[in-house]
Structure formats: C-alpha cells, structure tokens
Scaffold this motif. Structure first.
Motif, mmCIF file in Angstrom:
data_model
loop_
_atom_site.group_PDB
_atom_site.id
_atom_site.type_symbol
_atom_site.label_atom_id
_atom_site.label_comp_id
_atom_site.label_asym_id
_atom_site.label_seq_id
_atom_site.Cartn_x
_atom_site.Cartn_y
_atom_site.Cartn_z
ATOM 1 N N GLU A 56 -7.691 -7.893 -5.067
ATOM 2 C CA GLU A 56 -7.006 -8.114 -3.786
ATOM 3 C C GLU A 56 -7.571 -9.348 -3.074
ATOM 4 O O GLU A 56 -6.823 -10.090 -2.432
ATOM 5 C CB GLU A 56 -7.110 -6.866 -2.895
ATOM 6 N N HIS A 71 -9.715 -7.516 6.118
ATOM 7 C CA HIS A 71 -9.432 -6.719 4.913
ATOM 8 C C HIS A 71 -10.666 -6.684 4.004
ATOM 9 O O HIS A 71 -11.056 -5.628 3.509
ATOM 10 C CB HIS A 71 -8.215 -7.316 4.206
ATOM 11 N N HIS A 75 -13.147 -3.556 2.694
ATOM 12 C CA HIS A 75 -13.527 -3.331 1.290
ATOM 13 C C HIS A 75 -15.051 -3.256 1.153
ATOM 14 O O HIS A 75 -15.577 -2.391 0.455
ATOM 15 C CB HIS A 75 -13.009 -4.462 0.402
ATOM 16 N N HIS A 112 -5.679 2.987 4.400
ATOM 17 C CA HIS A 112 -5.865 1.606 3.967
ATOM 18 C C HIS A 112 -4.603 1.084 3.270
ATOM 19 O O HIS A 112 -4.170 -0.045 3.495
ATOM 20 C CB HIS A 112 -7.084 1.509 3.042
ATOM 21 N N ASP A 117 -3.385 -2.906 2.944
ATOM 22 C CA ASP A 117 -2.757 -3.242 1.662
ATOM 23 C C ASP A 117 -1.257 -3.481 1.832
ATOM 24 O O ASP A 117 -0.688 -4.372 1.195
ATOM 25 C CB ASP A 117 -3.019 -2.140 0.624
HETATM 26 FE FE LIG Z 1 -7.314 -3.328 0.170
#
Ligand SMILES: [Fe+2]
Ligand SMILES: [Fe+2]
Length: 142
Positions: A56, A71, A75, A112, A117
């Motif tokens: 990602e 983001h 993570h 998430h 996402d």
């Molecule tokens: Fe993500």
C-alpha cells in the motif's frame, strides 16, 4: 472472527483486494488455531502485514496519495503492536496475542478498510493508475 463480504468489502483495486482477502483468512486461521500452531501462524501474519503495508505504501507513492502520512502512521502503529505481541508469543504467552487477534485486529481491520484503504482505492481509481498497478509498467516515483 473477521467476515469477508464479497458484496461490500472489495475496493475495486485487484492488488489491494487480494491482500485483504489474505489478511482476513490469516486472522481467522489464527483465531481458530490451537496453541501448537499459533506461533507459526502469527509469524505468517507478521510477514503478511509487512508486505501488505509495503504494497500500500508503494501504491500511495506512485499515485501521490495526499494522506500518505496518516495512512502509513496507522500501518506503523498496528505493525508495532504486532511486533510487541510477537515477543509475547515467542515467550509462550498466548493470551494477550490471542485477544489482540480476536478483538484488536478484528475491530481495527473493518474500520481501516472502510476509511484509509477505501480512500486510497478511490484515489487510485480517480487518478486512473489502478489498471496498471498489478504490473510493473509504472516507474516507482520519488
Ligand atoms: Fe492500509
Ligand atoms: Fe490494507
């Protein structure tokens, strides 16, 4: 347990959807595993998450995703928790890691998926790079 709903969970970016199906399957395997299998499966989950978040991150960079910082911070937070849990697993202490898989990850993932996402997938589709992202056609920028 995590449910994967083919009607609402796919985000329309093949690479991300495949990753999310795998994440869901691994979390469910762990939730159902007995103590003898837990450590090896937890190792697989950690490895999966490393690749999941790297993948990602790559998509965010090649598409110049504006919310990259938030983001990736999210993570890193989850990966940090996983590394902590891994230490407990290695000492044979499975209660907290089991609770983290069953409750923590099972709560975190749908949120998430539906927020950060989903925003990334929408951005990828908007900038029109999604079809090329499964191949190596795009140079990795910056
Ligand atoms: Fe993500
Ligand atoms: Fe993801």
């Amino acid at each position: 347990m995590l449910n994967w709903d083919e009607a609402s969970h796919p985000l329309g970016v093949a690479e991300m959807d495949a990753t999310h199906r795998e994440f869901t399957a691994l979390v469910n395997l762990l939730a159902d595993s007995d103590d003898a299998d837990f450590a090896a499966l937890f190792e697989r989950l950690l490895e999966h998450c490393r690749k999941h978040f790297t993948s990602e991150g790559r998509l965010m960079r090649i598409s110049r995703f504006p919310a990259l910082g938030e983001h990736e911070a999210e993570h890193h937070r989850i990966y940090g928790d996983l590394v902590q849990m891994q230490r407990a697993v290695q000492r044979g202490r499975l209660a907290l890691p089991r609770a983290f898989v069953r409750n923590g990850l099972a709560e975190w993932f749908p949120l998430h998926l539906g927020s950060m996402d989903a925003a990334l997938a929408a951005h990828l589709k908007k900038v029109g790079e999604a079809p090329a992202l499964s191949g190596n056609a795009l140079p990795v920028l910056g």
